[in-house]
Write a protein that holds these residues in place. Structure first.
Motif, mmCIF file in Angstrom:
data_model
loop_
_atom_site.group_PDB
_atom_site.id
_atom_site.type_symbol
_atom_site.label_atom_id
_atom_site.label_comp_id
_atom_site.label_asym_id
_atom_site.label_seq_id
_atom_site.Cartn_x
_atom_site.Cartn_y
_atom_site.Cartn_z
ATOM 1 N N GLN A 56 0.895 -1.294 -0.121
ATOM 2 C CA GLN A 56 0.054 0.190 0.027
ATOM 3 C C GLN A 56 0.660 1.252 0.051
ATOM 4 O O GLN A 56 0.527 2.148 -0.868
ATOM 5 C CB GLN A 56 -0.834 0.107 1.032
ATOM 6 C CG GLN A 56 -2.013 -1.175 1.323
ATOM 7 C CD GLN A 56 -2.811 -0.960 2.381
ATOM 8 O OE1 GLN A 56 -3.222 0.003 2.635
ATOM 9 N NE2 GLN A 56 -3.205 -2.306 2.888
ATOM 10 N N ILE A 57 2.058 1.300 0.676
ATOM 11 C CA ILE A 57 2.761 2.459 0.747
ATOM 12 C C ILE A 57 3.303 2.815 -0.657
ATOM 13 O O ILE A 57 3.467 3.917 -1.066
ATOM 14 C CB ILE A 57 4.014 2.102 1.834
ATOM 15 C CG1 ILE A 57 3.561 2.030 3.061
ATOM 16 C CG2 ILE A 57 5.087 3.318 1.578
ATOM 17 C CD1 ILE A 57 4.707 1.856 4.342
ATOM 18 N N VAL A 60 1.390 4.185 -4.684
ATOM 19 C CA VAL A 60 1.198 5.325 -5.502
ATOM 20 C C VAL A 60 2.651 5.549 -6.352
ATOM 21 O O VAL A 60 2.562 6.055 -7.407
ATOM 22 C CB VAL A 60 1.342 6.678 -4.534
ATOM 23 C CG1 VAL A 60 1.524 8.100 -5.247
ATOM 24 C CG2 VAL A 60 -0.232 6.628 -3.493
ATOM 25 N N LEU A 61 3.709 5.113 -5.683
ATOM 26 C CA LEU A 61 5.008 5.110 -6.546
ATOM 27 C C LEU A 61 4.760 4.168 -7.701
ATOM 28 O O LEU A 61 5.393 4.411 -8.823
ATOM 29 C CB LEU A 61 6.041 4.527 -5.637
ATOM 30 C CG LEU A 61 7.514 4.767 -6.426
ATOM 31 C CD1 LEU A 61 7.863 6.087 -6.904
ATOM 32 C CD2 LEU A 61 8.705 4.116 -5.354
ATOM 33 N N ALA A 105 4.090 11.332 -7.618
ATOM 34 C CA ALA A 105 4.092 10.546 -6.555
ATOM 35 C C ALA A 105 4.063 11.158 -5.331
ATOM 36 O O ALA A 105 3.397 10.850 -4.328
ATOM 37 C CB ALA A 105 5.261 9.211 -6.691
ATOM 38 N N VAL A 106 4.868 12.036 -5.190
ATOM 39 C CA VAL A 106 5.095 12.796 -3.843
ATOM 40 C C VAL A 106 3.809 13.589 -3.386
ATOM 41 O O VAL A 106 3.196 13.843 -2.442
ATOM 42 C CB VAL A 106 6.331 13.901 -4.067
ATOM 43 C CG1 VAL A 106 6.319 14.739 -2.730
ATOM 44 C CG2 VAL A 106 7.761 12.765 -3.807
ATOM 45 N N SER A 109 1.024 11.597 -2.672
ATOM 46 C CA SER A 109 1.188 11.014 -1.480
ATOM 47 C C SER A 109 0.960 12.004 -0.111
ATOM 48 O O SER A 109 0.443 11.626 0.839
ATOM 49 C CB SER A 109 2.720 10.695 -1.015
ATOM 50 O OG SER A 109 3.143 9.687 -2.030
ATOM 51 N N SER A 112 -2.724 12.279 0.061
ATOM 52 C CA SER A 112 -3.334 11.258 0.703
ATOM 53 C C SER A 112 -3.422 11.404 2.299
ATOM 54 O O SER A 112 -4.192 10.619 2.834
ATOM 55 C CB SER A 112 -2.730 9.884 0.323
ATOM 56 O OG SER A 112 -2.489 9.758 -0.832
ATOM 57 N N PHE A 113 -2.387 11.938 2.792
ATOM 58 C CA PHE A 113 -2.407 12.143 4.327
ATOM 59 C C PHE A 113 -3.500 13.339 4.816
ATOM 60 O O PHE A 113 -3.708 13.339 5.898
ATOM 61 C CB PHE A 113 -1.061 12.727 4.806
ATOM 62 C CG PHE A 113 0.059 11.775 4.776
ATOM 63 C CD1 PHE A 113 -0.070 10.877 5.791
ATOM 64 C CD2 PHE A 113 1.066 11.684 3.704
ATOM 65 C CE1 PHE A 113 0.891 9.756 5.811
ATOM 66 C CE2 PHE A 113 1.858 10.610 3.794
ATOM 67 C CZ PHE A 113 1.623 9.640 4.851
ATOM 68 N N GLY A 118 -7.724 12.576 1.316
ATOM 69 C CA GLY A 118 -7.127 11.187 1.462
ATOM 70 C C GLY A 118 -8.150 10.109 1.073
ATOM 71 O O GLY A 118 -7.967 9.101 0.239
ATOM 72 N N GLU A 128 -7.427 9.857 -9.068
ATOM 73 C CA GLU A 128 -6.051 9.724 -8.672
ATOM 74 C C GLU A 128 -5.146 9.597 -9.950
ATOM 75 O O GLU A 128 -4.130 10.264 -10.261
ATOM 76 C CB GLU A 128 -5.888 8.545 -7.818
ATOM 77 C CG GLU A 128 -4.449 8.413 -7.022
ATOM 78 C CD GLU A 128 -4.689 7.126 -6.167
ATOM 79 O OE1 GLU A 128 -4.368 7.422 -4.929
ATOM 80 O OE2 GLU A 128 -4.157 6.049 -6.503
#
Length: 226
Positions: A56-57, A60-61, A105-106, A109, A112-113, A118, A128
């Motif tokens: 999951q982490i 996005v990358l 990607a950054v 990310s 998403s927070f 998010g 997305e």
């Protein structure tokens, strides 16, 4: 030009190279969602559960990498500068695409927070894909255009303005919700466990919606260049 770009983006799917690239993109999306589901469902195995969190982490990358490969290959075609994708025409811009992919990607990310944003992005793969792909295409296509045409180009002269960008986002959102309504018969009934369509097919089709609208965004730029 916004309305013209919608049809222009749909016409892009008549190109054989575009269809092949889109098919590979969808296979990568389906494989990723399938792997994510498999790793996160093995909760009885601590290592498998950890790998699910890791998947999951890096999700996005991974998506940024896949979108980067697709867009760097298709940018000349999407901009209407050539009919066939060719490695020789995009090879000098591979590093630009990598940097653009990392930035996209950054950015996703960070979004998403944010509490509401998010959850919205997590439930809307199409949005997305459109947001990340649009940012990536913007960062990649501008230097490509300047290098191809041999002159400086004002970004405001070729790219959609804020309201037009919001229009593309709204279109992706509405199309995603219509797709959700159209696929209700394929979804489990209340109380039943999620099936493979909900876990894999649904997100993959929603990502396709985002990709279609992304091509419409690119169509706006192509019309501006013309």
């Amino acid at each position: 030009m916004f309305w013209q770009s919608l049809w222009h983006g749909l016409k892009t799917f008549g190109n054989g190279d575009v269809l092949i690239a889109v098919a590979l993109f969808l296979l990568a999306e389906a494989a990723f969602h399938g792997a994510l589901r498999w790793t996160s469902s093995q909760k009885e195995n601590e290592d498998a559960f950890s790998s699910g969190c890791l998947a999951q982490i890096f999700g996005v990358l991974f998506q940024a990498l896949v979108l980067g490969c697709l867009l760097v290959w298709l940018t000349p075609v999407l901009l209407g500068l050539q009919e066939k994708a060719a490695w020789a025409s995009v090879e000098p811009f591979v590093m630009v695409a990598i940097r653009a992919g990392v930035i996209a990607a950054v950015a996703i990310s960070i979004l998403s927070f944010l509490p509401f944003v998010g959850r919205f992005l997590a439930g809307s793969p199409g949005i997305e894909v459109l947001f990340g792909g649009g940012l990536l295409f913007r960062l990649l296509s501008h230097p490509y255009l300047e290098g191809r045409l041999g002159r400086k180009i004002e970004a405001a002269a070729v790219y959609p303005n804020l309201w037009e960008c919001l229009g593309y986002l709204a279109l992706a959102f509405l199309a995603g919700r219509l797709l959700m309504l159209a696929t209700i018969p394929l979804r489990p009934k209340p109380g039943e466990r999620p099936n493979r369509f909900v876990l894999i097919g649904g997100p993959t089709l929603d990502a396709l919606v985002g990709l279609v609208v992304l091509f419409m965004y690119a169509g706006f730029v192509a019309l501006s260049v013309e």
